[in-house]
Design an enzyme around this catalytic site. Structure first.
Site, short mmCIF file in Angstrom:
data_model
loop_
_atom_site.label_atom_id
_atom_site.label_comp_id
_atom_site.label_asym_id
_atom_site.label_seq_id
_atom_site.Cartn_x
_atom_site.Cartn_y
_atom_site.Cartn_z
N ASP A 45 0.82 -1.23 0.00
CA ASP A 45 0.00 0.00 0.00
C ASP A 45 0.84 1.27 0.00
O ASP A 45 0.59 2.19 -0.78
CB ASP A 45 -1.07 0.00 1.11
CG ASP A 45 -0.55 -0.09 2.54
OD1 ASP A 45 0.68 -0.32 2.72
OD2 ASP A 45 -1.36 0.07 3.47
N SER A 74 -14.99 4.03 26.10
CA SER A 74 -14.82 2.71 25.48
C SER A 74 -15.18 1.64 26.49
O SER A 74 -14.84 1.75 27.67
CB SER A 74 -13.36 2.53 25.04
OG SER A 74 -13.12 1.16 24.81
N GLY A 125 -5.01 -6.25 18.90
CA GLY A 125 -3.61 -6.70 18.81
C GLY A 125 -3.42 -7.95 17.98
O GLY A 125 -2.41 -8.63 18.09
N GLY A 127 -3.66 -7.94 14.58
CA GLY A 127 -3.35 -7.58 13.20
C GLY A 127 -4.58 -7.57 12.31
O GLY A 127 -4.48 -7.75 11.10
N LEU A 128 -5.75 -7.36 12.91
CA LEU A 128 -7.00 -7.39 12.13
C LEU A 128 -7.64 -6.00 12.08
O LEU A 128 -8.83 -5.87 11.83
CB LEU A 128 -7.96 -8.43 12.72
CG LEU A 128 -7.38 -9.86 12.75
CD1 LEU A 128 -8.31 -10.83 13.48
CD2 LEU A 128 -7.09 -10.38 11.35
N SER A 129 -6.82 -4.98 12.32
CA SER A 129 -7.24 -3.57 12.15
C SER A 129 -8.31 -3.11 13.12
O SER A 129 -9.28 -2.44 12.73
CB SER A 129 -7.71 -3.31 10.71
OG SER A 129 -6.64 -3.39 9.84
N SER A 130 -8.13 -3.44 14.38
CA SER A 130 -9.08 -2.95 15.37
C SER A 130 -9.02 -1.42 15.48
O SER A 130 -10.04 -0.77 15.72
CB SER A 130 -8.83 -3.59 16.74
OG SER A 130 -7.53 -3.33 17.18
N GLU A 163 -4.29 8.61 11.65
CA GLU A 163 -3.39 7.58 12.18
C GLU A 163 -1.92 7.98 12.00
O GLU A 163 -1.10 7.82 12.89
CB GLU A 163 -3.67 6.24 11.48
CG GLU A 163 -2.75 5.14 11.92
CD GLU A 163 -3.46 3.89 12.37
OE1 GLU A 163 -4.69 3.81 12.27
OE2 GLU A 163 -2.75 2.97 12.85
N ASP A 175 -5.83 -0.39 5.73
CA ASP A 175 -6.78 -0.76 6.79
C ASP A 175 -8.03 0.12 6.76
O ASP A 175 -9.16 -0.37 6.88
CB ASP A 175 -6.10 -0.65 8.16
CG ASP A 175 -4.82 -1.44 8.22
OD1 ASP A 175 -4.65 -2.36 7.41
OD2 ASP A 175 -3.98 -1.13 9.08
C1 GLA Z 1 -0.45 -2.68 8.44
C2 GLA Z 1 -0.62 -1.25 7.94
C3 GLA Z 1 -1.14 -1.23 6.51
C4 GLA Z 1 -0.33 -2.14 5.60
C5 GLA Z 1 -0.14 -3.52 6.24
C6 GLA Z 1 0.77 -4.40 5.44
O1 GLA Z 1 -1.70 -3.29 8.55
O2 GLA Z 1 -1.50 -0.55 8.77
O3 GLA Z 1 -1.15 0.08 6.01
O4 GLA Z 1 0.90 -1.57 5.28
O5 GLA Z 1 0.37 -3.42 7.56
O6 GLA Z 1 0.22 -4.73 4.21
#
Ligand code: GLA
Length: 380
Positions: A45, A74, A125, A127-130, A163, A175
């Site tokens: 990205d 929260s 935590g 890696g699923l974009s919380s 962010e 994300d």
């Molecule tokens: C994290 C970052 C994203 C992307 C991924 C790897 O999730 O937030 O912007 O760079 O790593 O693909």
């Protein structure tokens, strides 16, 4: 607009209960934004390349209403509240919300003091974009409350700015765009240069397939520093090749420096794999993408060097137990892996992944089945 996800509606009940308990009033509405899995296209990205995420059926829900002062609540870990008259210098989890308000003001979409109660079931935590889910739920809430009709691509850019500049994490746009733009039953191919998209049908159940997500429960070791170091390597490689971003590196490009050459190779081959994944999904369906997923993992393990023992164990065990393909997903150095499996072998693969972790004395992973859920939406 599709009807709100029933699961998001359940979470909204909890967010609204928390809002009433904390603020003694009713919220004006509730907005849900999901976490994501990236099917393929990792660390591409910020090189203006290609990604292909889908939304997970886990959401952060923001119940919100206008207020006299900023009040962020929260429900996470027993609940906490941050009150502030100014958007300056908010830290911790509330920075994701304050950052969104700040970035909206900066982008010319003014917002006023607001109460927000957040309730989320996006694993934290993993890696699923919380955090992107929190940001995007807050952004939709503030946009609706203050009458701003913001294009979703632009909204993703605003959330990314929050962010990057407010929270201070140097991430790309994967994300936030996944959370805001993904559609149910689709994997979203996106060109990170212009945010153009192709929503590709991704209905695994109809093909007798299952996507397992393995949250390794590994601690994120050095994730921040290493992420920044990979970005710096890519910038240096692009500079040496005379291109602005590695997206523009020719297919046969190479560099003398071994480390930079491997970083370059990952980005070039990963972009190609994303395009091949789109083609395979359209021509043969998801059963045709297994080898691409696995090749992506090997590239991240050996060339980009962002995997770790827990992720490699999960991927190897899944493949050993018959998965069609498997890879780490997200930033790396911990977090989650995905494994594409025949629905009939899901249990066997799950057991193999768990047993492998136990044999190596690694943390016990949490394994669950994923489907492509709805992107961010107003619940009520
Ligand atoms: C994290 C970052 C994203 C992307 C991924 C790897 O999730 O937030 O912007 O760079 O790593 O693909």
């Amino acid at each position: 607009m599709p009807a709100p996800d029933p699961h998001a509606a359940e979470l909204a009940d909890r967010a609204e209960d928390a809002f009433r308990a904390e603020f003694g009033a009713d919220p004006a509405g509730s907005w849900a934004a999901p976490g994501r899995v990236n099917l393929i296209g990792e660390h591409t990205d910020y090189n203006e390349g290609f990604v292909m995420p889908f939304a997970l059926p886990f959401y952060a829900v923001a119940a919100a209403a206008e207020s006299e002062t900023w009040e962020f609540h929260s429900t996470y870990r027993g609940g906490s509240t941050v009150r502030t008259d100014t958007l300056d210098g908010v830290t911790g989890w509330a920075a994701y919300l304050a950052g969104i308000a700040w970035a909206m003001n900066e982008a010319g979409y003014p917002v006023r003091p607001t109460r927000i109660a957040l309730h989320s079931d996006v694993p934290h935590g993993a890696g699923l974009s919380s955090s992107a889910a929190m940001e995007c739920a807050a952004l939709l809430a503030l946009a609706d409350l203050y009458g701003h009709d913001i294009d979703r691509g632009l909204a993703a850019r605003i959330a990314r700015r929050a962010e990057n500049e407010y929270v201070g994490a140097p991430t790309g746009i994967l994300d936030q765009s996944a959370s805001l733009l993904c559609e149910e039953g689709r994997a979203m191919f996106m060109d990170c240069r212009d945010l153009s998209r192709d929503q590709v049908p991704f209905e695994l159940e109809a093909e007798g397939l299952t996507m397992l997500v393995v949250d390794t429960n590994a601690p994120h070791r050095h994730a921040d520093g290493e992420y920044a170091a990979r970005r710096a390597d890519c910038e240096e490689a692009a500079r040496l090749l005379g291109v602005e971003f590695l997206r523009d590196a020719p297919d046969d490009a190479s560099l003398e420096d071994d480390r930079l050459n491997r970083r370059l190779r990952h980005i070039v081959t990963e972009n190609r794999r994303v395009l091949e994944t789109v083609k395979a999904l359209k021509e043969t369906g998801a059963s045709g993408i297994g080898d691409l997923l696995t090749a992506s993992h090997v590239s991240m393990r050996d060339d980009y060097e962002i995997s770790c023992a827990e992720l490699d164990s999960a991927v190897d065990a899944a493949l050993g137990a018959g998965a069609l393909g498997a890879r780490m997903t997200g930033g790396g150095f911990g977090g989650s892996a995905i494994a594409l499996v025949e629905a009939t072998s899901a249990q066997k693969v799950e057991a193999a992944v768990t047993d492998a972790a136990a044999e190596k004395n690694l943390p016990t992973p949490r394994v669950f089945k994923a489907r492509a859920a709805q992107g961010a939406h107003r619940v009520r």
